[in-house]
Design a protein around this motif. Structure first.
Motif, PDB file in Angstrom:
ATOM      1  N   VAL A 111       7.519   7.375  -3.002  1.00  0.00           N
ATOM      2  CA  VAL A 111       6.704   7.380  -4.225  1.00  0.00           C
ATOM      3  C   VAL A 111       7.602   7.422  -5.460  1.00  0.00           C
ATOM      4  O   VAL A 111       7.406   6.659  -6.430  1.00  0.00           O
ATOM      5  N   THR A 112       8.607   8.307  -5.424  1.00  0.00           N
ATOM      6  CA  THR A 112       9.514   8.409  -6.575  1.00  0.00           C
ATOM      7  C   THR A 112      10.293   7.122  -6.793  1.00  0.00           C
ATOM      8  O   THR A 112      10.455   6.651  -7.931  1.00  0.00           O
ATOM      9  N   GLY A 113      10.785   6.537  -5.665  1.00  0.00           N
ATOM     10  CA  GLY A 113      11.505   5.273  -5.787  1.00  0.00           C
ATOM     11  C   GLY A 113      10.640   4.177  -6.372  1.00  0.00           C
ATOM     12  O   GLY A 113      11.102   3.354  -7.192  1.00  0.00           O
ATOM     13  N   GLY A 114       9.379   4.130  -5.984  1.00  0.00           N
ATOM     14  CA  GLY A 114       8.479   3.122  -6.536  1.00  0.00           C
ATOM     15  C   GLY A 114       8.258   3.315  -8.022  1.00  0.00           C
ATOM     16  O   GLY A 114       8.275   2.349  -8.802  1.00  0.00           O
ATOM     17  N   ILE A 115       8.058   4.569  -8.437  1.00  0.00           N
ATOM     18  CA  ILE A 115       7.820   4.842  -9.856  1.00  0.00           C
ATOM     19  C   ILE A 115       9.041   4.456 -10.702  1.00  0.00           C
ATOM     20  O   ILE A 115       8.923   3.937 -11.813  1.00  0.00           O
ATOM     21  N   LEU A 116      10.236   4.702 -10.160  1.00  0.00           N
ATOM     22  CA  LEU A 116      11.458   4.455 -10.924  1.00  0.00           C
ATOM     23  C   LEU A 116      11.873   2.990 -10.943  1.00  0.00           C
ATOM     24  O   LEU A 116      12.594   2.566 -11.865  1.00  0.00           O
ATOM     25  N   LEU A 144      -2.565   3.989  -6.762  1.00  0.00           N
ATOM     26  CA  LEU A 144      -3.350   3.787  -5.539  1.00  0.00           C
ATOM     27  C   LEU A 144      -2.446   3.787  -4.308  1.00  0.00           C
ATOM     28  O   LEU A 144      -2.795   4.383  -3.269  1.00  0.00           O
ATOM     29  N   ASN A 145      -1.296   3.133  -4.387  1.00  0.00           N
ATOM     30  CA  ASN A 145      -0.376   3.118  -3.259  1.00  0.00           C
ATOM     31  C   ASN A 145       0.173   4.507  -2.961  1.00  0.00           C
ATOM     32  O   ASN A 145       0.307   4.904  -1.790  1.00  0.00           O
ATOM     33  N   SER A 146       0.480   5.252  -4.020  1.00  0.00           N
ATOM     34  CA  SER A 146       1.005   6.611  -3.823  1.00  0.00           C
ATOM     35  C   SER A 146      -0.047   7.497  -3.174  1.00  0.00           C
ATOM     36  O   SER A 146       0.245   8.275  -2.257  1.00  0.00           O
ATOM     37  N   ALA A 147      -1.310   7.367  -3.641  1.00  0.00           N
ATOM     38  CA  ALA A 147      -2.380   8.175  -3.054  1.00  0.00           C
ATOM     39  C   ALA A 147      -2.598   7.814  -1.584  1.00  0.00           C
ATOM     40  O   ALA A 147      -2.789   8.685  -0.733  1.00  0.00           O
ATOM     41  N   ALA A 148      -2.575   6.510  -1.270  1.00  0.00           N
ATOM     42  CA  ALA A 148      -2.771   6.089   0.122  1.00  0.00           C
ATOM     43  C   ALA A 148      -1.651   6.604   1.022  1.00  0.00           C
ATOM     44  O   ALA A 148      -1.892   7.006   2.176  1.00  0.00           O
ATOM     45  N   LEU A 149      -0.416   6.619   0.498  1.00  0.00           N
ATOM     46  CA  LEU A 149       0.706   7.078   1.305  1.00  0.00           C
ATOM     47  C   LEU A 149       0.700   8.598   1.453  1.00  0.00           C
ATOM     48  O   LEU A 149       0.979   9.126   2.531  1.00  0.00           O
ATOM     49  N   LEU A 150       0.371   9.308   0.389  1.00  0.00           N
ATOM     50  CA  LEU A 150       0.310  10.768   0.467  1.00  0.00           C
ATOM     51  C   LEU A 150      -0.809  11.232   1.396  1.00  0.00           C
ATOM     52  O   LEU A 150      -0.706  12.286   2.029  1.00  0.00           O
ATOM     53  N   ALA A 151      -1.878  10.443   1.506  1.00  0.00           N
ATOM     54  CA  ALA A 151      -3.021  10.841   2.343  1.00  0.00           C
ATOM     55  C   ALA A 151      -2.672  10.871   3.819  1.00  0.00           C
ATOM     56  O   ALA A 151      -3.414  11.444   4.623  1.00  0.00           O
ATOM     57  N   ARG A 152      -1.536  10.258   4.202  1.00  0.00           N
ATOM     58  CA  ARG A 152      -1.174  10.276   5.628  1.00  0.00           C
ATOM     59  C   ARG A 152      -0.842  11.665   6.125  1.00  0.00           C
ATOM     60  O   ARG A 152      -0.766  11.894   7.336  1.00  0.00           O
ATOM     61  N   HIS A 153      -0.631  12.613   5.214  1.00  0.00           N
ATOM     62  CA  HIS A 153      -0.330  13.982   5.622  1.00  0.00           C
ATOM     63  C   HIS A 153      -1.594  14.817   5.834  1.00  0.00           C
ATOM     64  O   HIS A 153      -1.498  15.998   6.175  1.00  0.00           O
ATOM     65  N   LEU A 154      -2.770  14.219   5.617  1.00  0.00           N
ATOM     66  CA  LEU A 154      -4.008  14.937   5.916  1.00  0.00           C
ATOM     67  C   LEU A 154      -4.125  15.139   7.427  1.00  0.00           C
ATOM     68  O   LEU A 154      -3.885  14.215   8.202  1.00  0.00           O
TER      69      LEU A 154
END
Length: 405
Positions: free
Chosen positions: A47-52, A72-82
């Motif tokens: 996520v950080t690499g994408g933002i930068l 949206l991509n960051s949220a979709a990727l972070l949701a994998r930890h649910l």
């Protein structure tokens, strides 16, 4: 226990370790080889690499579209930890499908950066979260869409990125599928081990209860029988005192003293039994019969051999119960004890003839015969108790215990 080798973050996404309350509630827990902190670190790095790196990012036009797709991509990727139990399968398919669309759109809209990593990591989690057919279908669609965007140069950012990279975005799905299979296998092993542990605990509890039952029978044999016999003699002493027959008083008193000594011996036998000490069956049985007032009443047939300590202890207790019942219910009656050794069994038989003196047995506890049956059942044998209807002991009572082995 089998451990799973850590794999790339694209193939991970398992929930963090669960507590005991989680396991009791049926929620999944992290398995060996899954470090939740490392998974979070990798996700945040992407996520950080994408933002930068992803450009352009702004508040209008294409820059705004890129910013929204980054979110949206960051949220979709972070949701994998649910945790899996919190995400229904249909919602997981909708969420991951939307994530694929967002990843493809970001790859087409952005001009530079590492936006393609969102598609890689998301496809890896698709293989872990979804069933194989759905995972392969969705990951294949991601590869085709990303490859088409780059090959056809549909977006302004397509030229610097080779189109083959788009086709490769779905490859991590295979790692996710493999990891999911390994995790399921390990979870099955853990559940089997926990089930075996529960069974072992139940077996240990059963063993404790069985031992408590054995101790209860031993305590009953010593206290109930001995105290009942002593009480009978003391009642007899009270009755004889009123008659003035001192000779019979002394006789009853001596009998009571003898019963007290016998009770001490029985207490010692109980201690031996609880300590699993081995007692000689024939010698101990002979001493028991003689101390009950029946001399030369024991007959031994067959080849005498050493039997297991548990068999010895239980046969002695059965003999003690039968002799006490004979003294209580048939006072003065002749008693015969037979110990028979056969090739495949050991038999103890106690017979008593009808009473020759007044019976003052009182009410029994009913535990004696129950204790006999329990003892013999533990050894796989049989016990019978009932009146003798024929032969020289007709009218008397017989107890017979047969122990195999």
């Amino acid at each position: 226990m089998q451990y799973v080798r850590p794999v790339t973050a694209a193939a991970q996404g398992a929930p963090p370790p669960g507590t005991a309350a989680d396991r009791e509630a049926g929620r999944p827990r992290a398995l060996p080889g899954q470090d939740p902190y490392m998974q979070w670190l990798l996700t945040l790095s992407v996520v950080t690499g994408g933002i930068l790196t992803v450009r352009p990012v702004g508040l209008d036009g294409r820059g705004l579209a890129v910013a929204v797709l980054l979110v949206l991509n960051s949220a979709a990727l972070l949701a994998r930890h649910l945790p899996e139990h919190m995400v229904p399968p249909r919602f997981a398919l909708l969420w991951l499908g939307s994530g694929v669309v967002a990843a493809v759109a970001l790859l087409g809209v952005s001009r530079t950066g590492t936006g393609y990593l969102f598609a890689f990591f998301l496809c890896g989690h698709i293989g872990y979260r979804l069933e194989t057919r759905a995972a392969l279908t969705l990951a294949g669609a991601c590869s085709l869409l990303c490859g088409a965007v780059l090959f056809l140069r549909l977006g302004p950012g397509s030229a610097p990125v080779p189109w083959a990279l788009g086709l490769a975005t779905g490859a991590p799905v295979l790692i996710g599928i493999i990891n999911r299979g390994q995790n399921r296998s390990v979870r099955a092993v853990i559940e089997a081990a926990e089930s075996a542990e529960r069974a072992a605990r139940a077996e240990a509890r059963t063993a404790v209860l069985t031992e408590r039952g054995r101790i209860a029978r031993d305590v009953h044999d010593v206290l109930a029988h001995s105290l009942a016999a002593i009480n009978m003699q003391l009642e007899l002493v009270d009755a004889l005192i009123e008659t003035g027959d001192l000779e019979k008083v002394r006789e009853a008193n001596d009998t009571a003293h003898g019963l007290v000594k016998e009770s001490l011996k029985q207490a010692q036998w109980t201690v031996h039994a609880l300590r699993e000490d081995a007692l000689p069956l024939r010698e101990t049985l002979s001493a028991m019969v003689e101390s009950s007032g029946h001399r030369d009443a024991l007959t031994v047939t067959g080849t005498v051999r050493t039997v297991p300590a548990q068999v010895t202890q239980n046969l002695l207790r059965i003999a003690q119960e039968a002799l006490t019942n004979a003294a209580r219910h048939a006072p003065g009656g002749e008693v015969e004890v037979e110990l028979a050794f056969a090739a495949s069994s050991t038999t103890l038989r106690i017979r008593n003839r009808p009473a020759t003196r007044p019976v003052n047995a009182g009410a029994g506890s009913g535990m004696g015969l129950i204790g006999m049956r329990e003892r013999v059942a533990l050894l796989g044998g049989t016990v019978t108790a009932g009146p003798v209807t024929e032969g020289p002991h007709q009218g008397g009572w017989q107890v017979e215990a047969v122990i195999p082995g």
